[in-house]
Design an enzyme around this catalytic site. Structure first.
Site, PDB file in Angstrom:
ATOM      1  CE  LYS A 203       7.519  -0.550   7.696  1.00 24.21           C
ATOM      2  NZ  LYS A 203       7.930   0.503   6.770  1.00 24.21           N
ATOM      3  CE  LYS A 256       3.534  -0.708   7.362  1.00 26.06           C
ATOM      4  NZ  LYS A 256       4.464  -0.043   6.547  1.00 26.06           N
TER       5      LYS A 256
END
Ligand code: PBG
Length: 333
Positions: A203, A256
Site C-alpha cells: 500500500k 493499492k
C-alpha cells in the site's frame, strides 16, 4: 491458455497478420487473453453508525454512506447482479483516542451474515483511522510517540471481535509492521482458523485516496501517512512488503492503488514464491472519481474507460479487483 499457446507457436515460426484476429467482435472476444468475471469483483461499502437515511458521497459519484438497512438492500441488489463479495468500511459515530467500542460493528456484521449467510463473502476493512481522533492508522502515546505494541493489540482485538461476529475476510489496511503474523496467531488461537486475511500488503503513500478520506472520515489530523505507507519511488520495498505478509500468513495479497502500479502487480504475479496466492488490485477512489469527473465534462465514456481500467489490472496479473463501480458494472453486464 490454448490461445496463448497458439500465438506463441505462430510467433516462433513466422510473423502473422494481426488484423485477421480482429475482424469483428466475435473474433476479438474469442482471442481475448483475459476476461472479467463479476464473481471476482469486490464492492467497497461505507456503513455509518447512527445514520437513518443513506447519504450520497459528494466526491465519490454514485456512492453512498449507508445505514445498516441501506447496506442490506445494496447487498441484496448486488447479489441479483451476480456480485457476491463486499468490503465493508464501518465508520463509528464517535471518535476516541485509544479506547474503542465495537458493539455497532459486531451487531452489523452479525445481522448481515444472518441475512445473507453463505451467499456472500464479507470482507471487513481493519484499520484505526476512521475511529481515532487524530485520523491515523496507528496509536501514539501521550508524548506523541508511535505506540507499536498498543497499536497491534488494538488491531488484534478488533480482528478477533469481527471474526467472531461472522466476518469472512479480515482485511488489515493499516500498514503497521508484524500485524499479519499477530492477527493470524490470534485468530488461530481462538478457533477462527477458517477466517481469511486479505492484507493490504503493498500500500503506497498515494495522493489518490482523497475522495475515500472524505467518505470514511479518515483524513490524518496532522502530518501524512508516509512513515507507514510505502514510498512510491520504491519497487523493491513494494515487492518485499507483500512477500513478507505472505510469509506471515496472509491469504490474499493486494496492491493499492492499482492504476499507477501495474508494474508492481505484474512483479508480484511473476514472483515464484507467490504463484499460489490470490492477488487483489484496489482501484482506488481517486482513480474512480477522475473518470466520473471526465465523464461529467464529456471527455470520456465512463463505462468504456472504466472497463478498460479493469482489463488493464487483469492483464497485469490481478486475480481480484476491489472497485467502487463493481455493482454498477455487474448490473450492466
Ligand atoms: C484506510 C484506508 C484508505 C483506503 C482504504 N483504507 C485510506 C488511506 O490509507 O489513507 C483508500 C481507499 C481509496 O482511496 O479508495 N487505511
Amino acid at each position: 491458455m490454448a490461445v496463448n499457446n497458439i500465438f506463441f507457436i505462430f510467433s516462433a515460426m513466422r510473423t502473422y497478420d494481426n488484423r485477421r484476429y480482429r475482424k469483428n467482435k466475435i473474433y476479438r472476444d474469442l482471442f481475448a487473453e483475459v476476461t472479467i468475471d463479476p464473481k471476482q469483483l469486490i464492492q467497497p461499502l461505507f456503513l455509518y453508525e447512527g445514520l437513518q437515511e443513506n447519504r450520497e458521497i459528494p466526491n465519490l459519484t454514485g456512492q453512498f454512506q449507508y445505514s445498516l438497512e441501506g447496506i442490506k438492500q445494496k447487498i441484496s441488489h448486488g447479489l441479483k447482479a451476480k456480485l457476491s463479495s463486499f468490503l465493508l468500511f464501518i465508520v463509528p459515530e464517535k471518535k476516541a483516542e485509544d479506547s474503542f467500542q465495537y458493539d455497532f460493528d459486531c451487531e452489523s456484521i452479525r445481522q448481515i451474515k444472518e441475512e445473507f449467510g453463505e451467499d456472500i463473502l464479507l470482507f471487513n476493512d481493519l484499520c484505526l483511522c476512521s475511529q481515532t481522533t487524530n485520523g491515523h492508522c496507528c496509536l501514539y502515546d501521550s508524548h506523541g510517540v508511535y505506540a507499536h505494541g498498543k497499536t497491534l493489540s488494538t488491531l488484534n482485538e478488533k480482528a478477533l471481535l469481527y471474526a467472531q461476529a461472522g466476518s469472512d475476510v479480515i482485511s488489515p489496511s493499516d500498514m503497521n509492521d508484524h500485524r499479519i503474523k499477530e492477527i493470524r496467531q490470534t485468530l488461530d488461537n481462538n478457533q477462527r482458523e477458517d477466517t481469511l486475511i486479505m492484507s493490504y500488503s503493498t500500500k503506497f503513500a498515494s495522493h489518490f485516496y482523497g475522495p475515500f478520506r472524505d467518505a470514511a472520515q479518515s483524513a490524518p489530523g496532522f502530518g501524512d501517512r508516509k512513515s507507514y505507507q510505502i514510498d512510491y519511488r520504491n519497487r523493491h520495498d513494494a515487492l518485499s512488503s507483500s512477500i513478507r505478509d505472505y510469509q506471515q500468513g496472509a491469504d490474499i495479497l493486494m496492491v493499492k492503488p492499482a492504476m499507477n502500479y501495474l508494474d508492481i502487480i505484474q512483479g508480484l504475479k511473476n514472483t515464484p514464491e507467490l504463484h499460489q496466492i490470490p492477488l487483489a488490485a484496489y482501484h482506488v477512489s481517486g482513480h474512480y472519481q477522475s473518470l466520473k469527473l471526465m465523464e461529467k465534462q464529456n471527455l470520456v465514456d465512463f463505462d468504456k474507460a472504466y472497463e478498460e481500467c479493469l482489463y488493464s489490472m487483469k492483464r497485469a496479473g490481478a486475480d481480484l479487483i476491489i472497485t467502487y463501480g463493481a455493482a454498477d458494472y455487474c448490473q450492466r453486464n
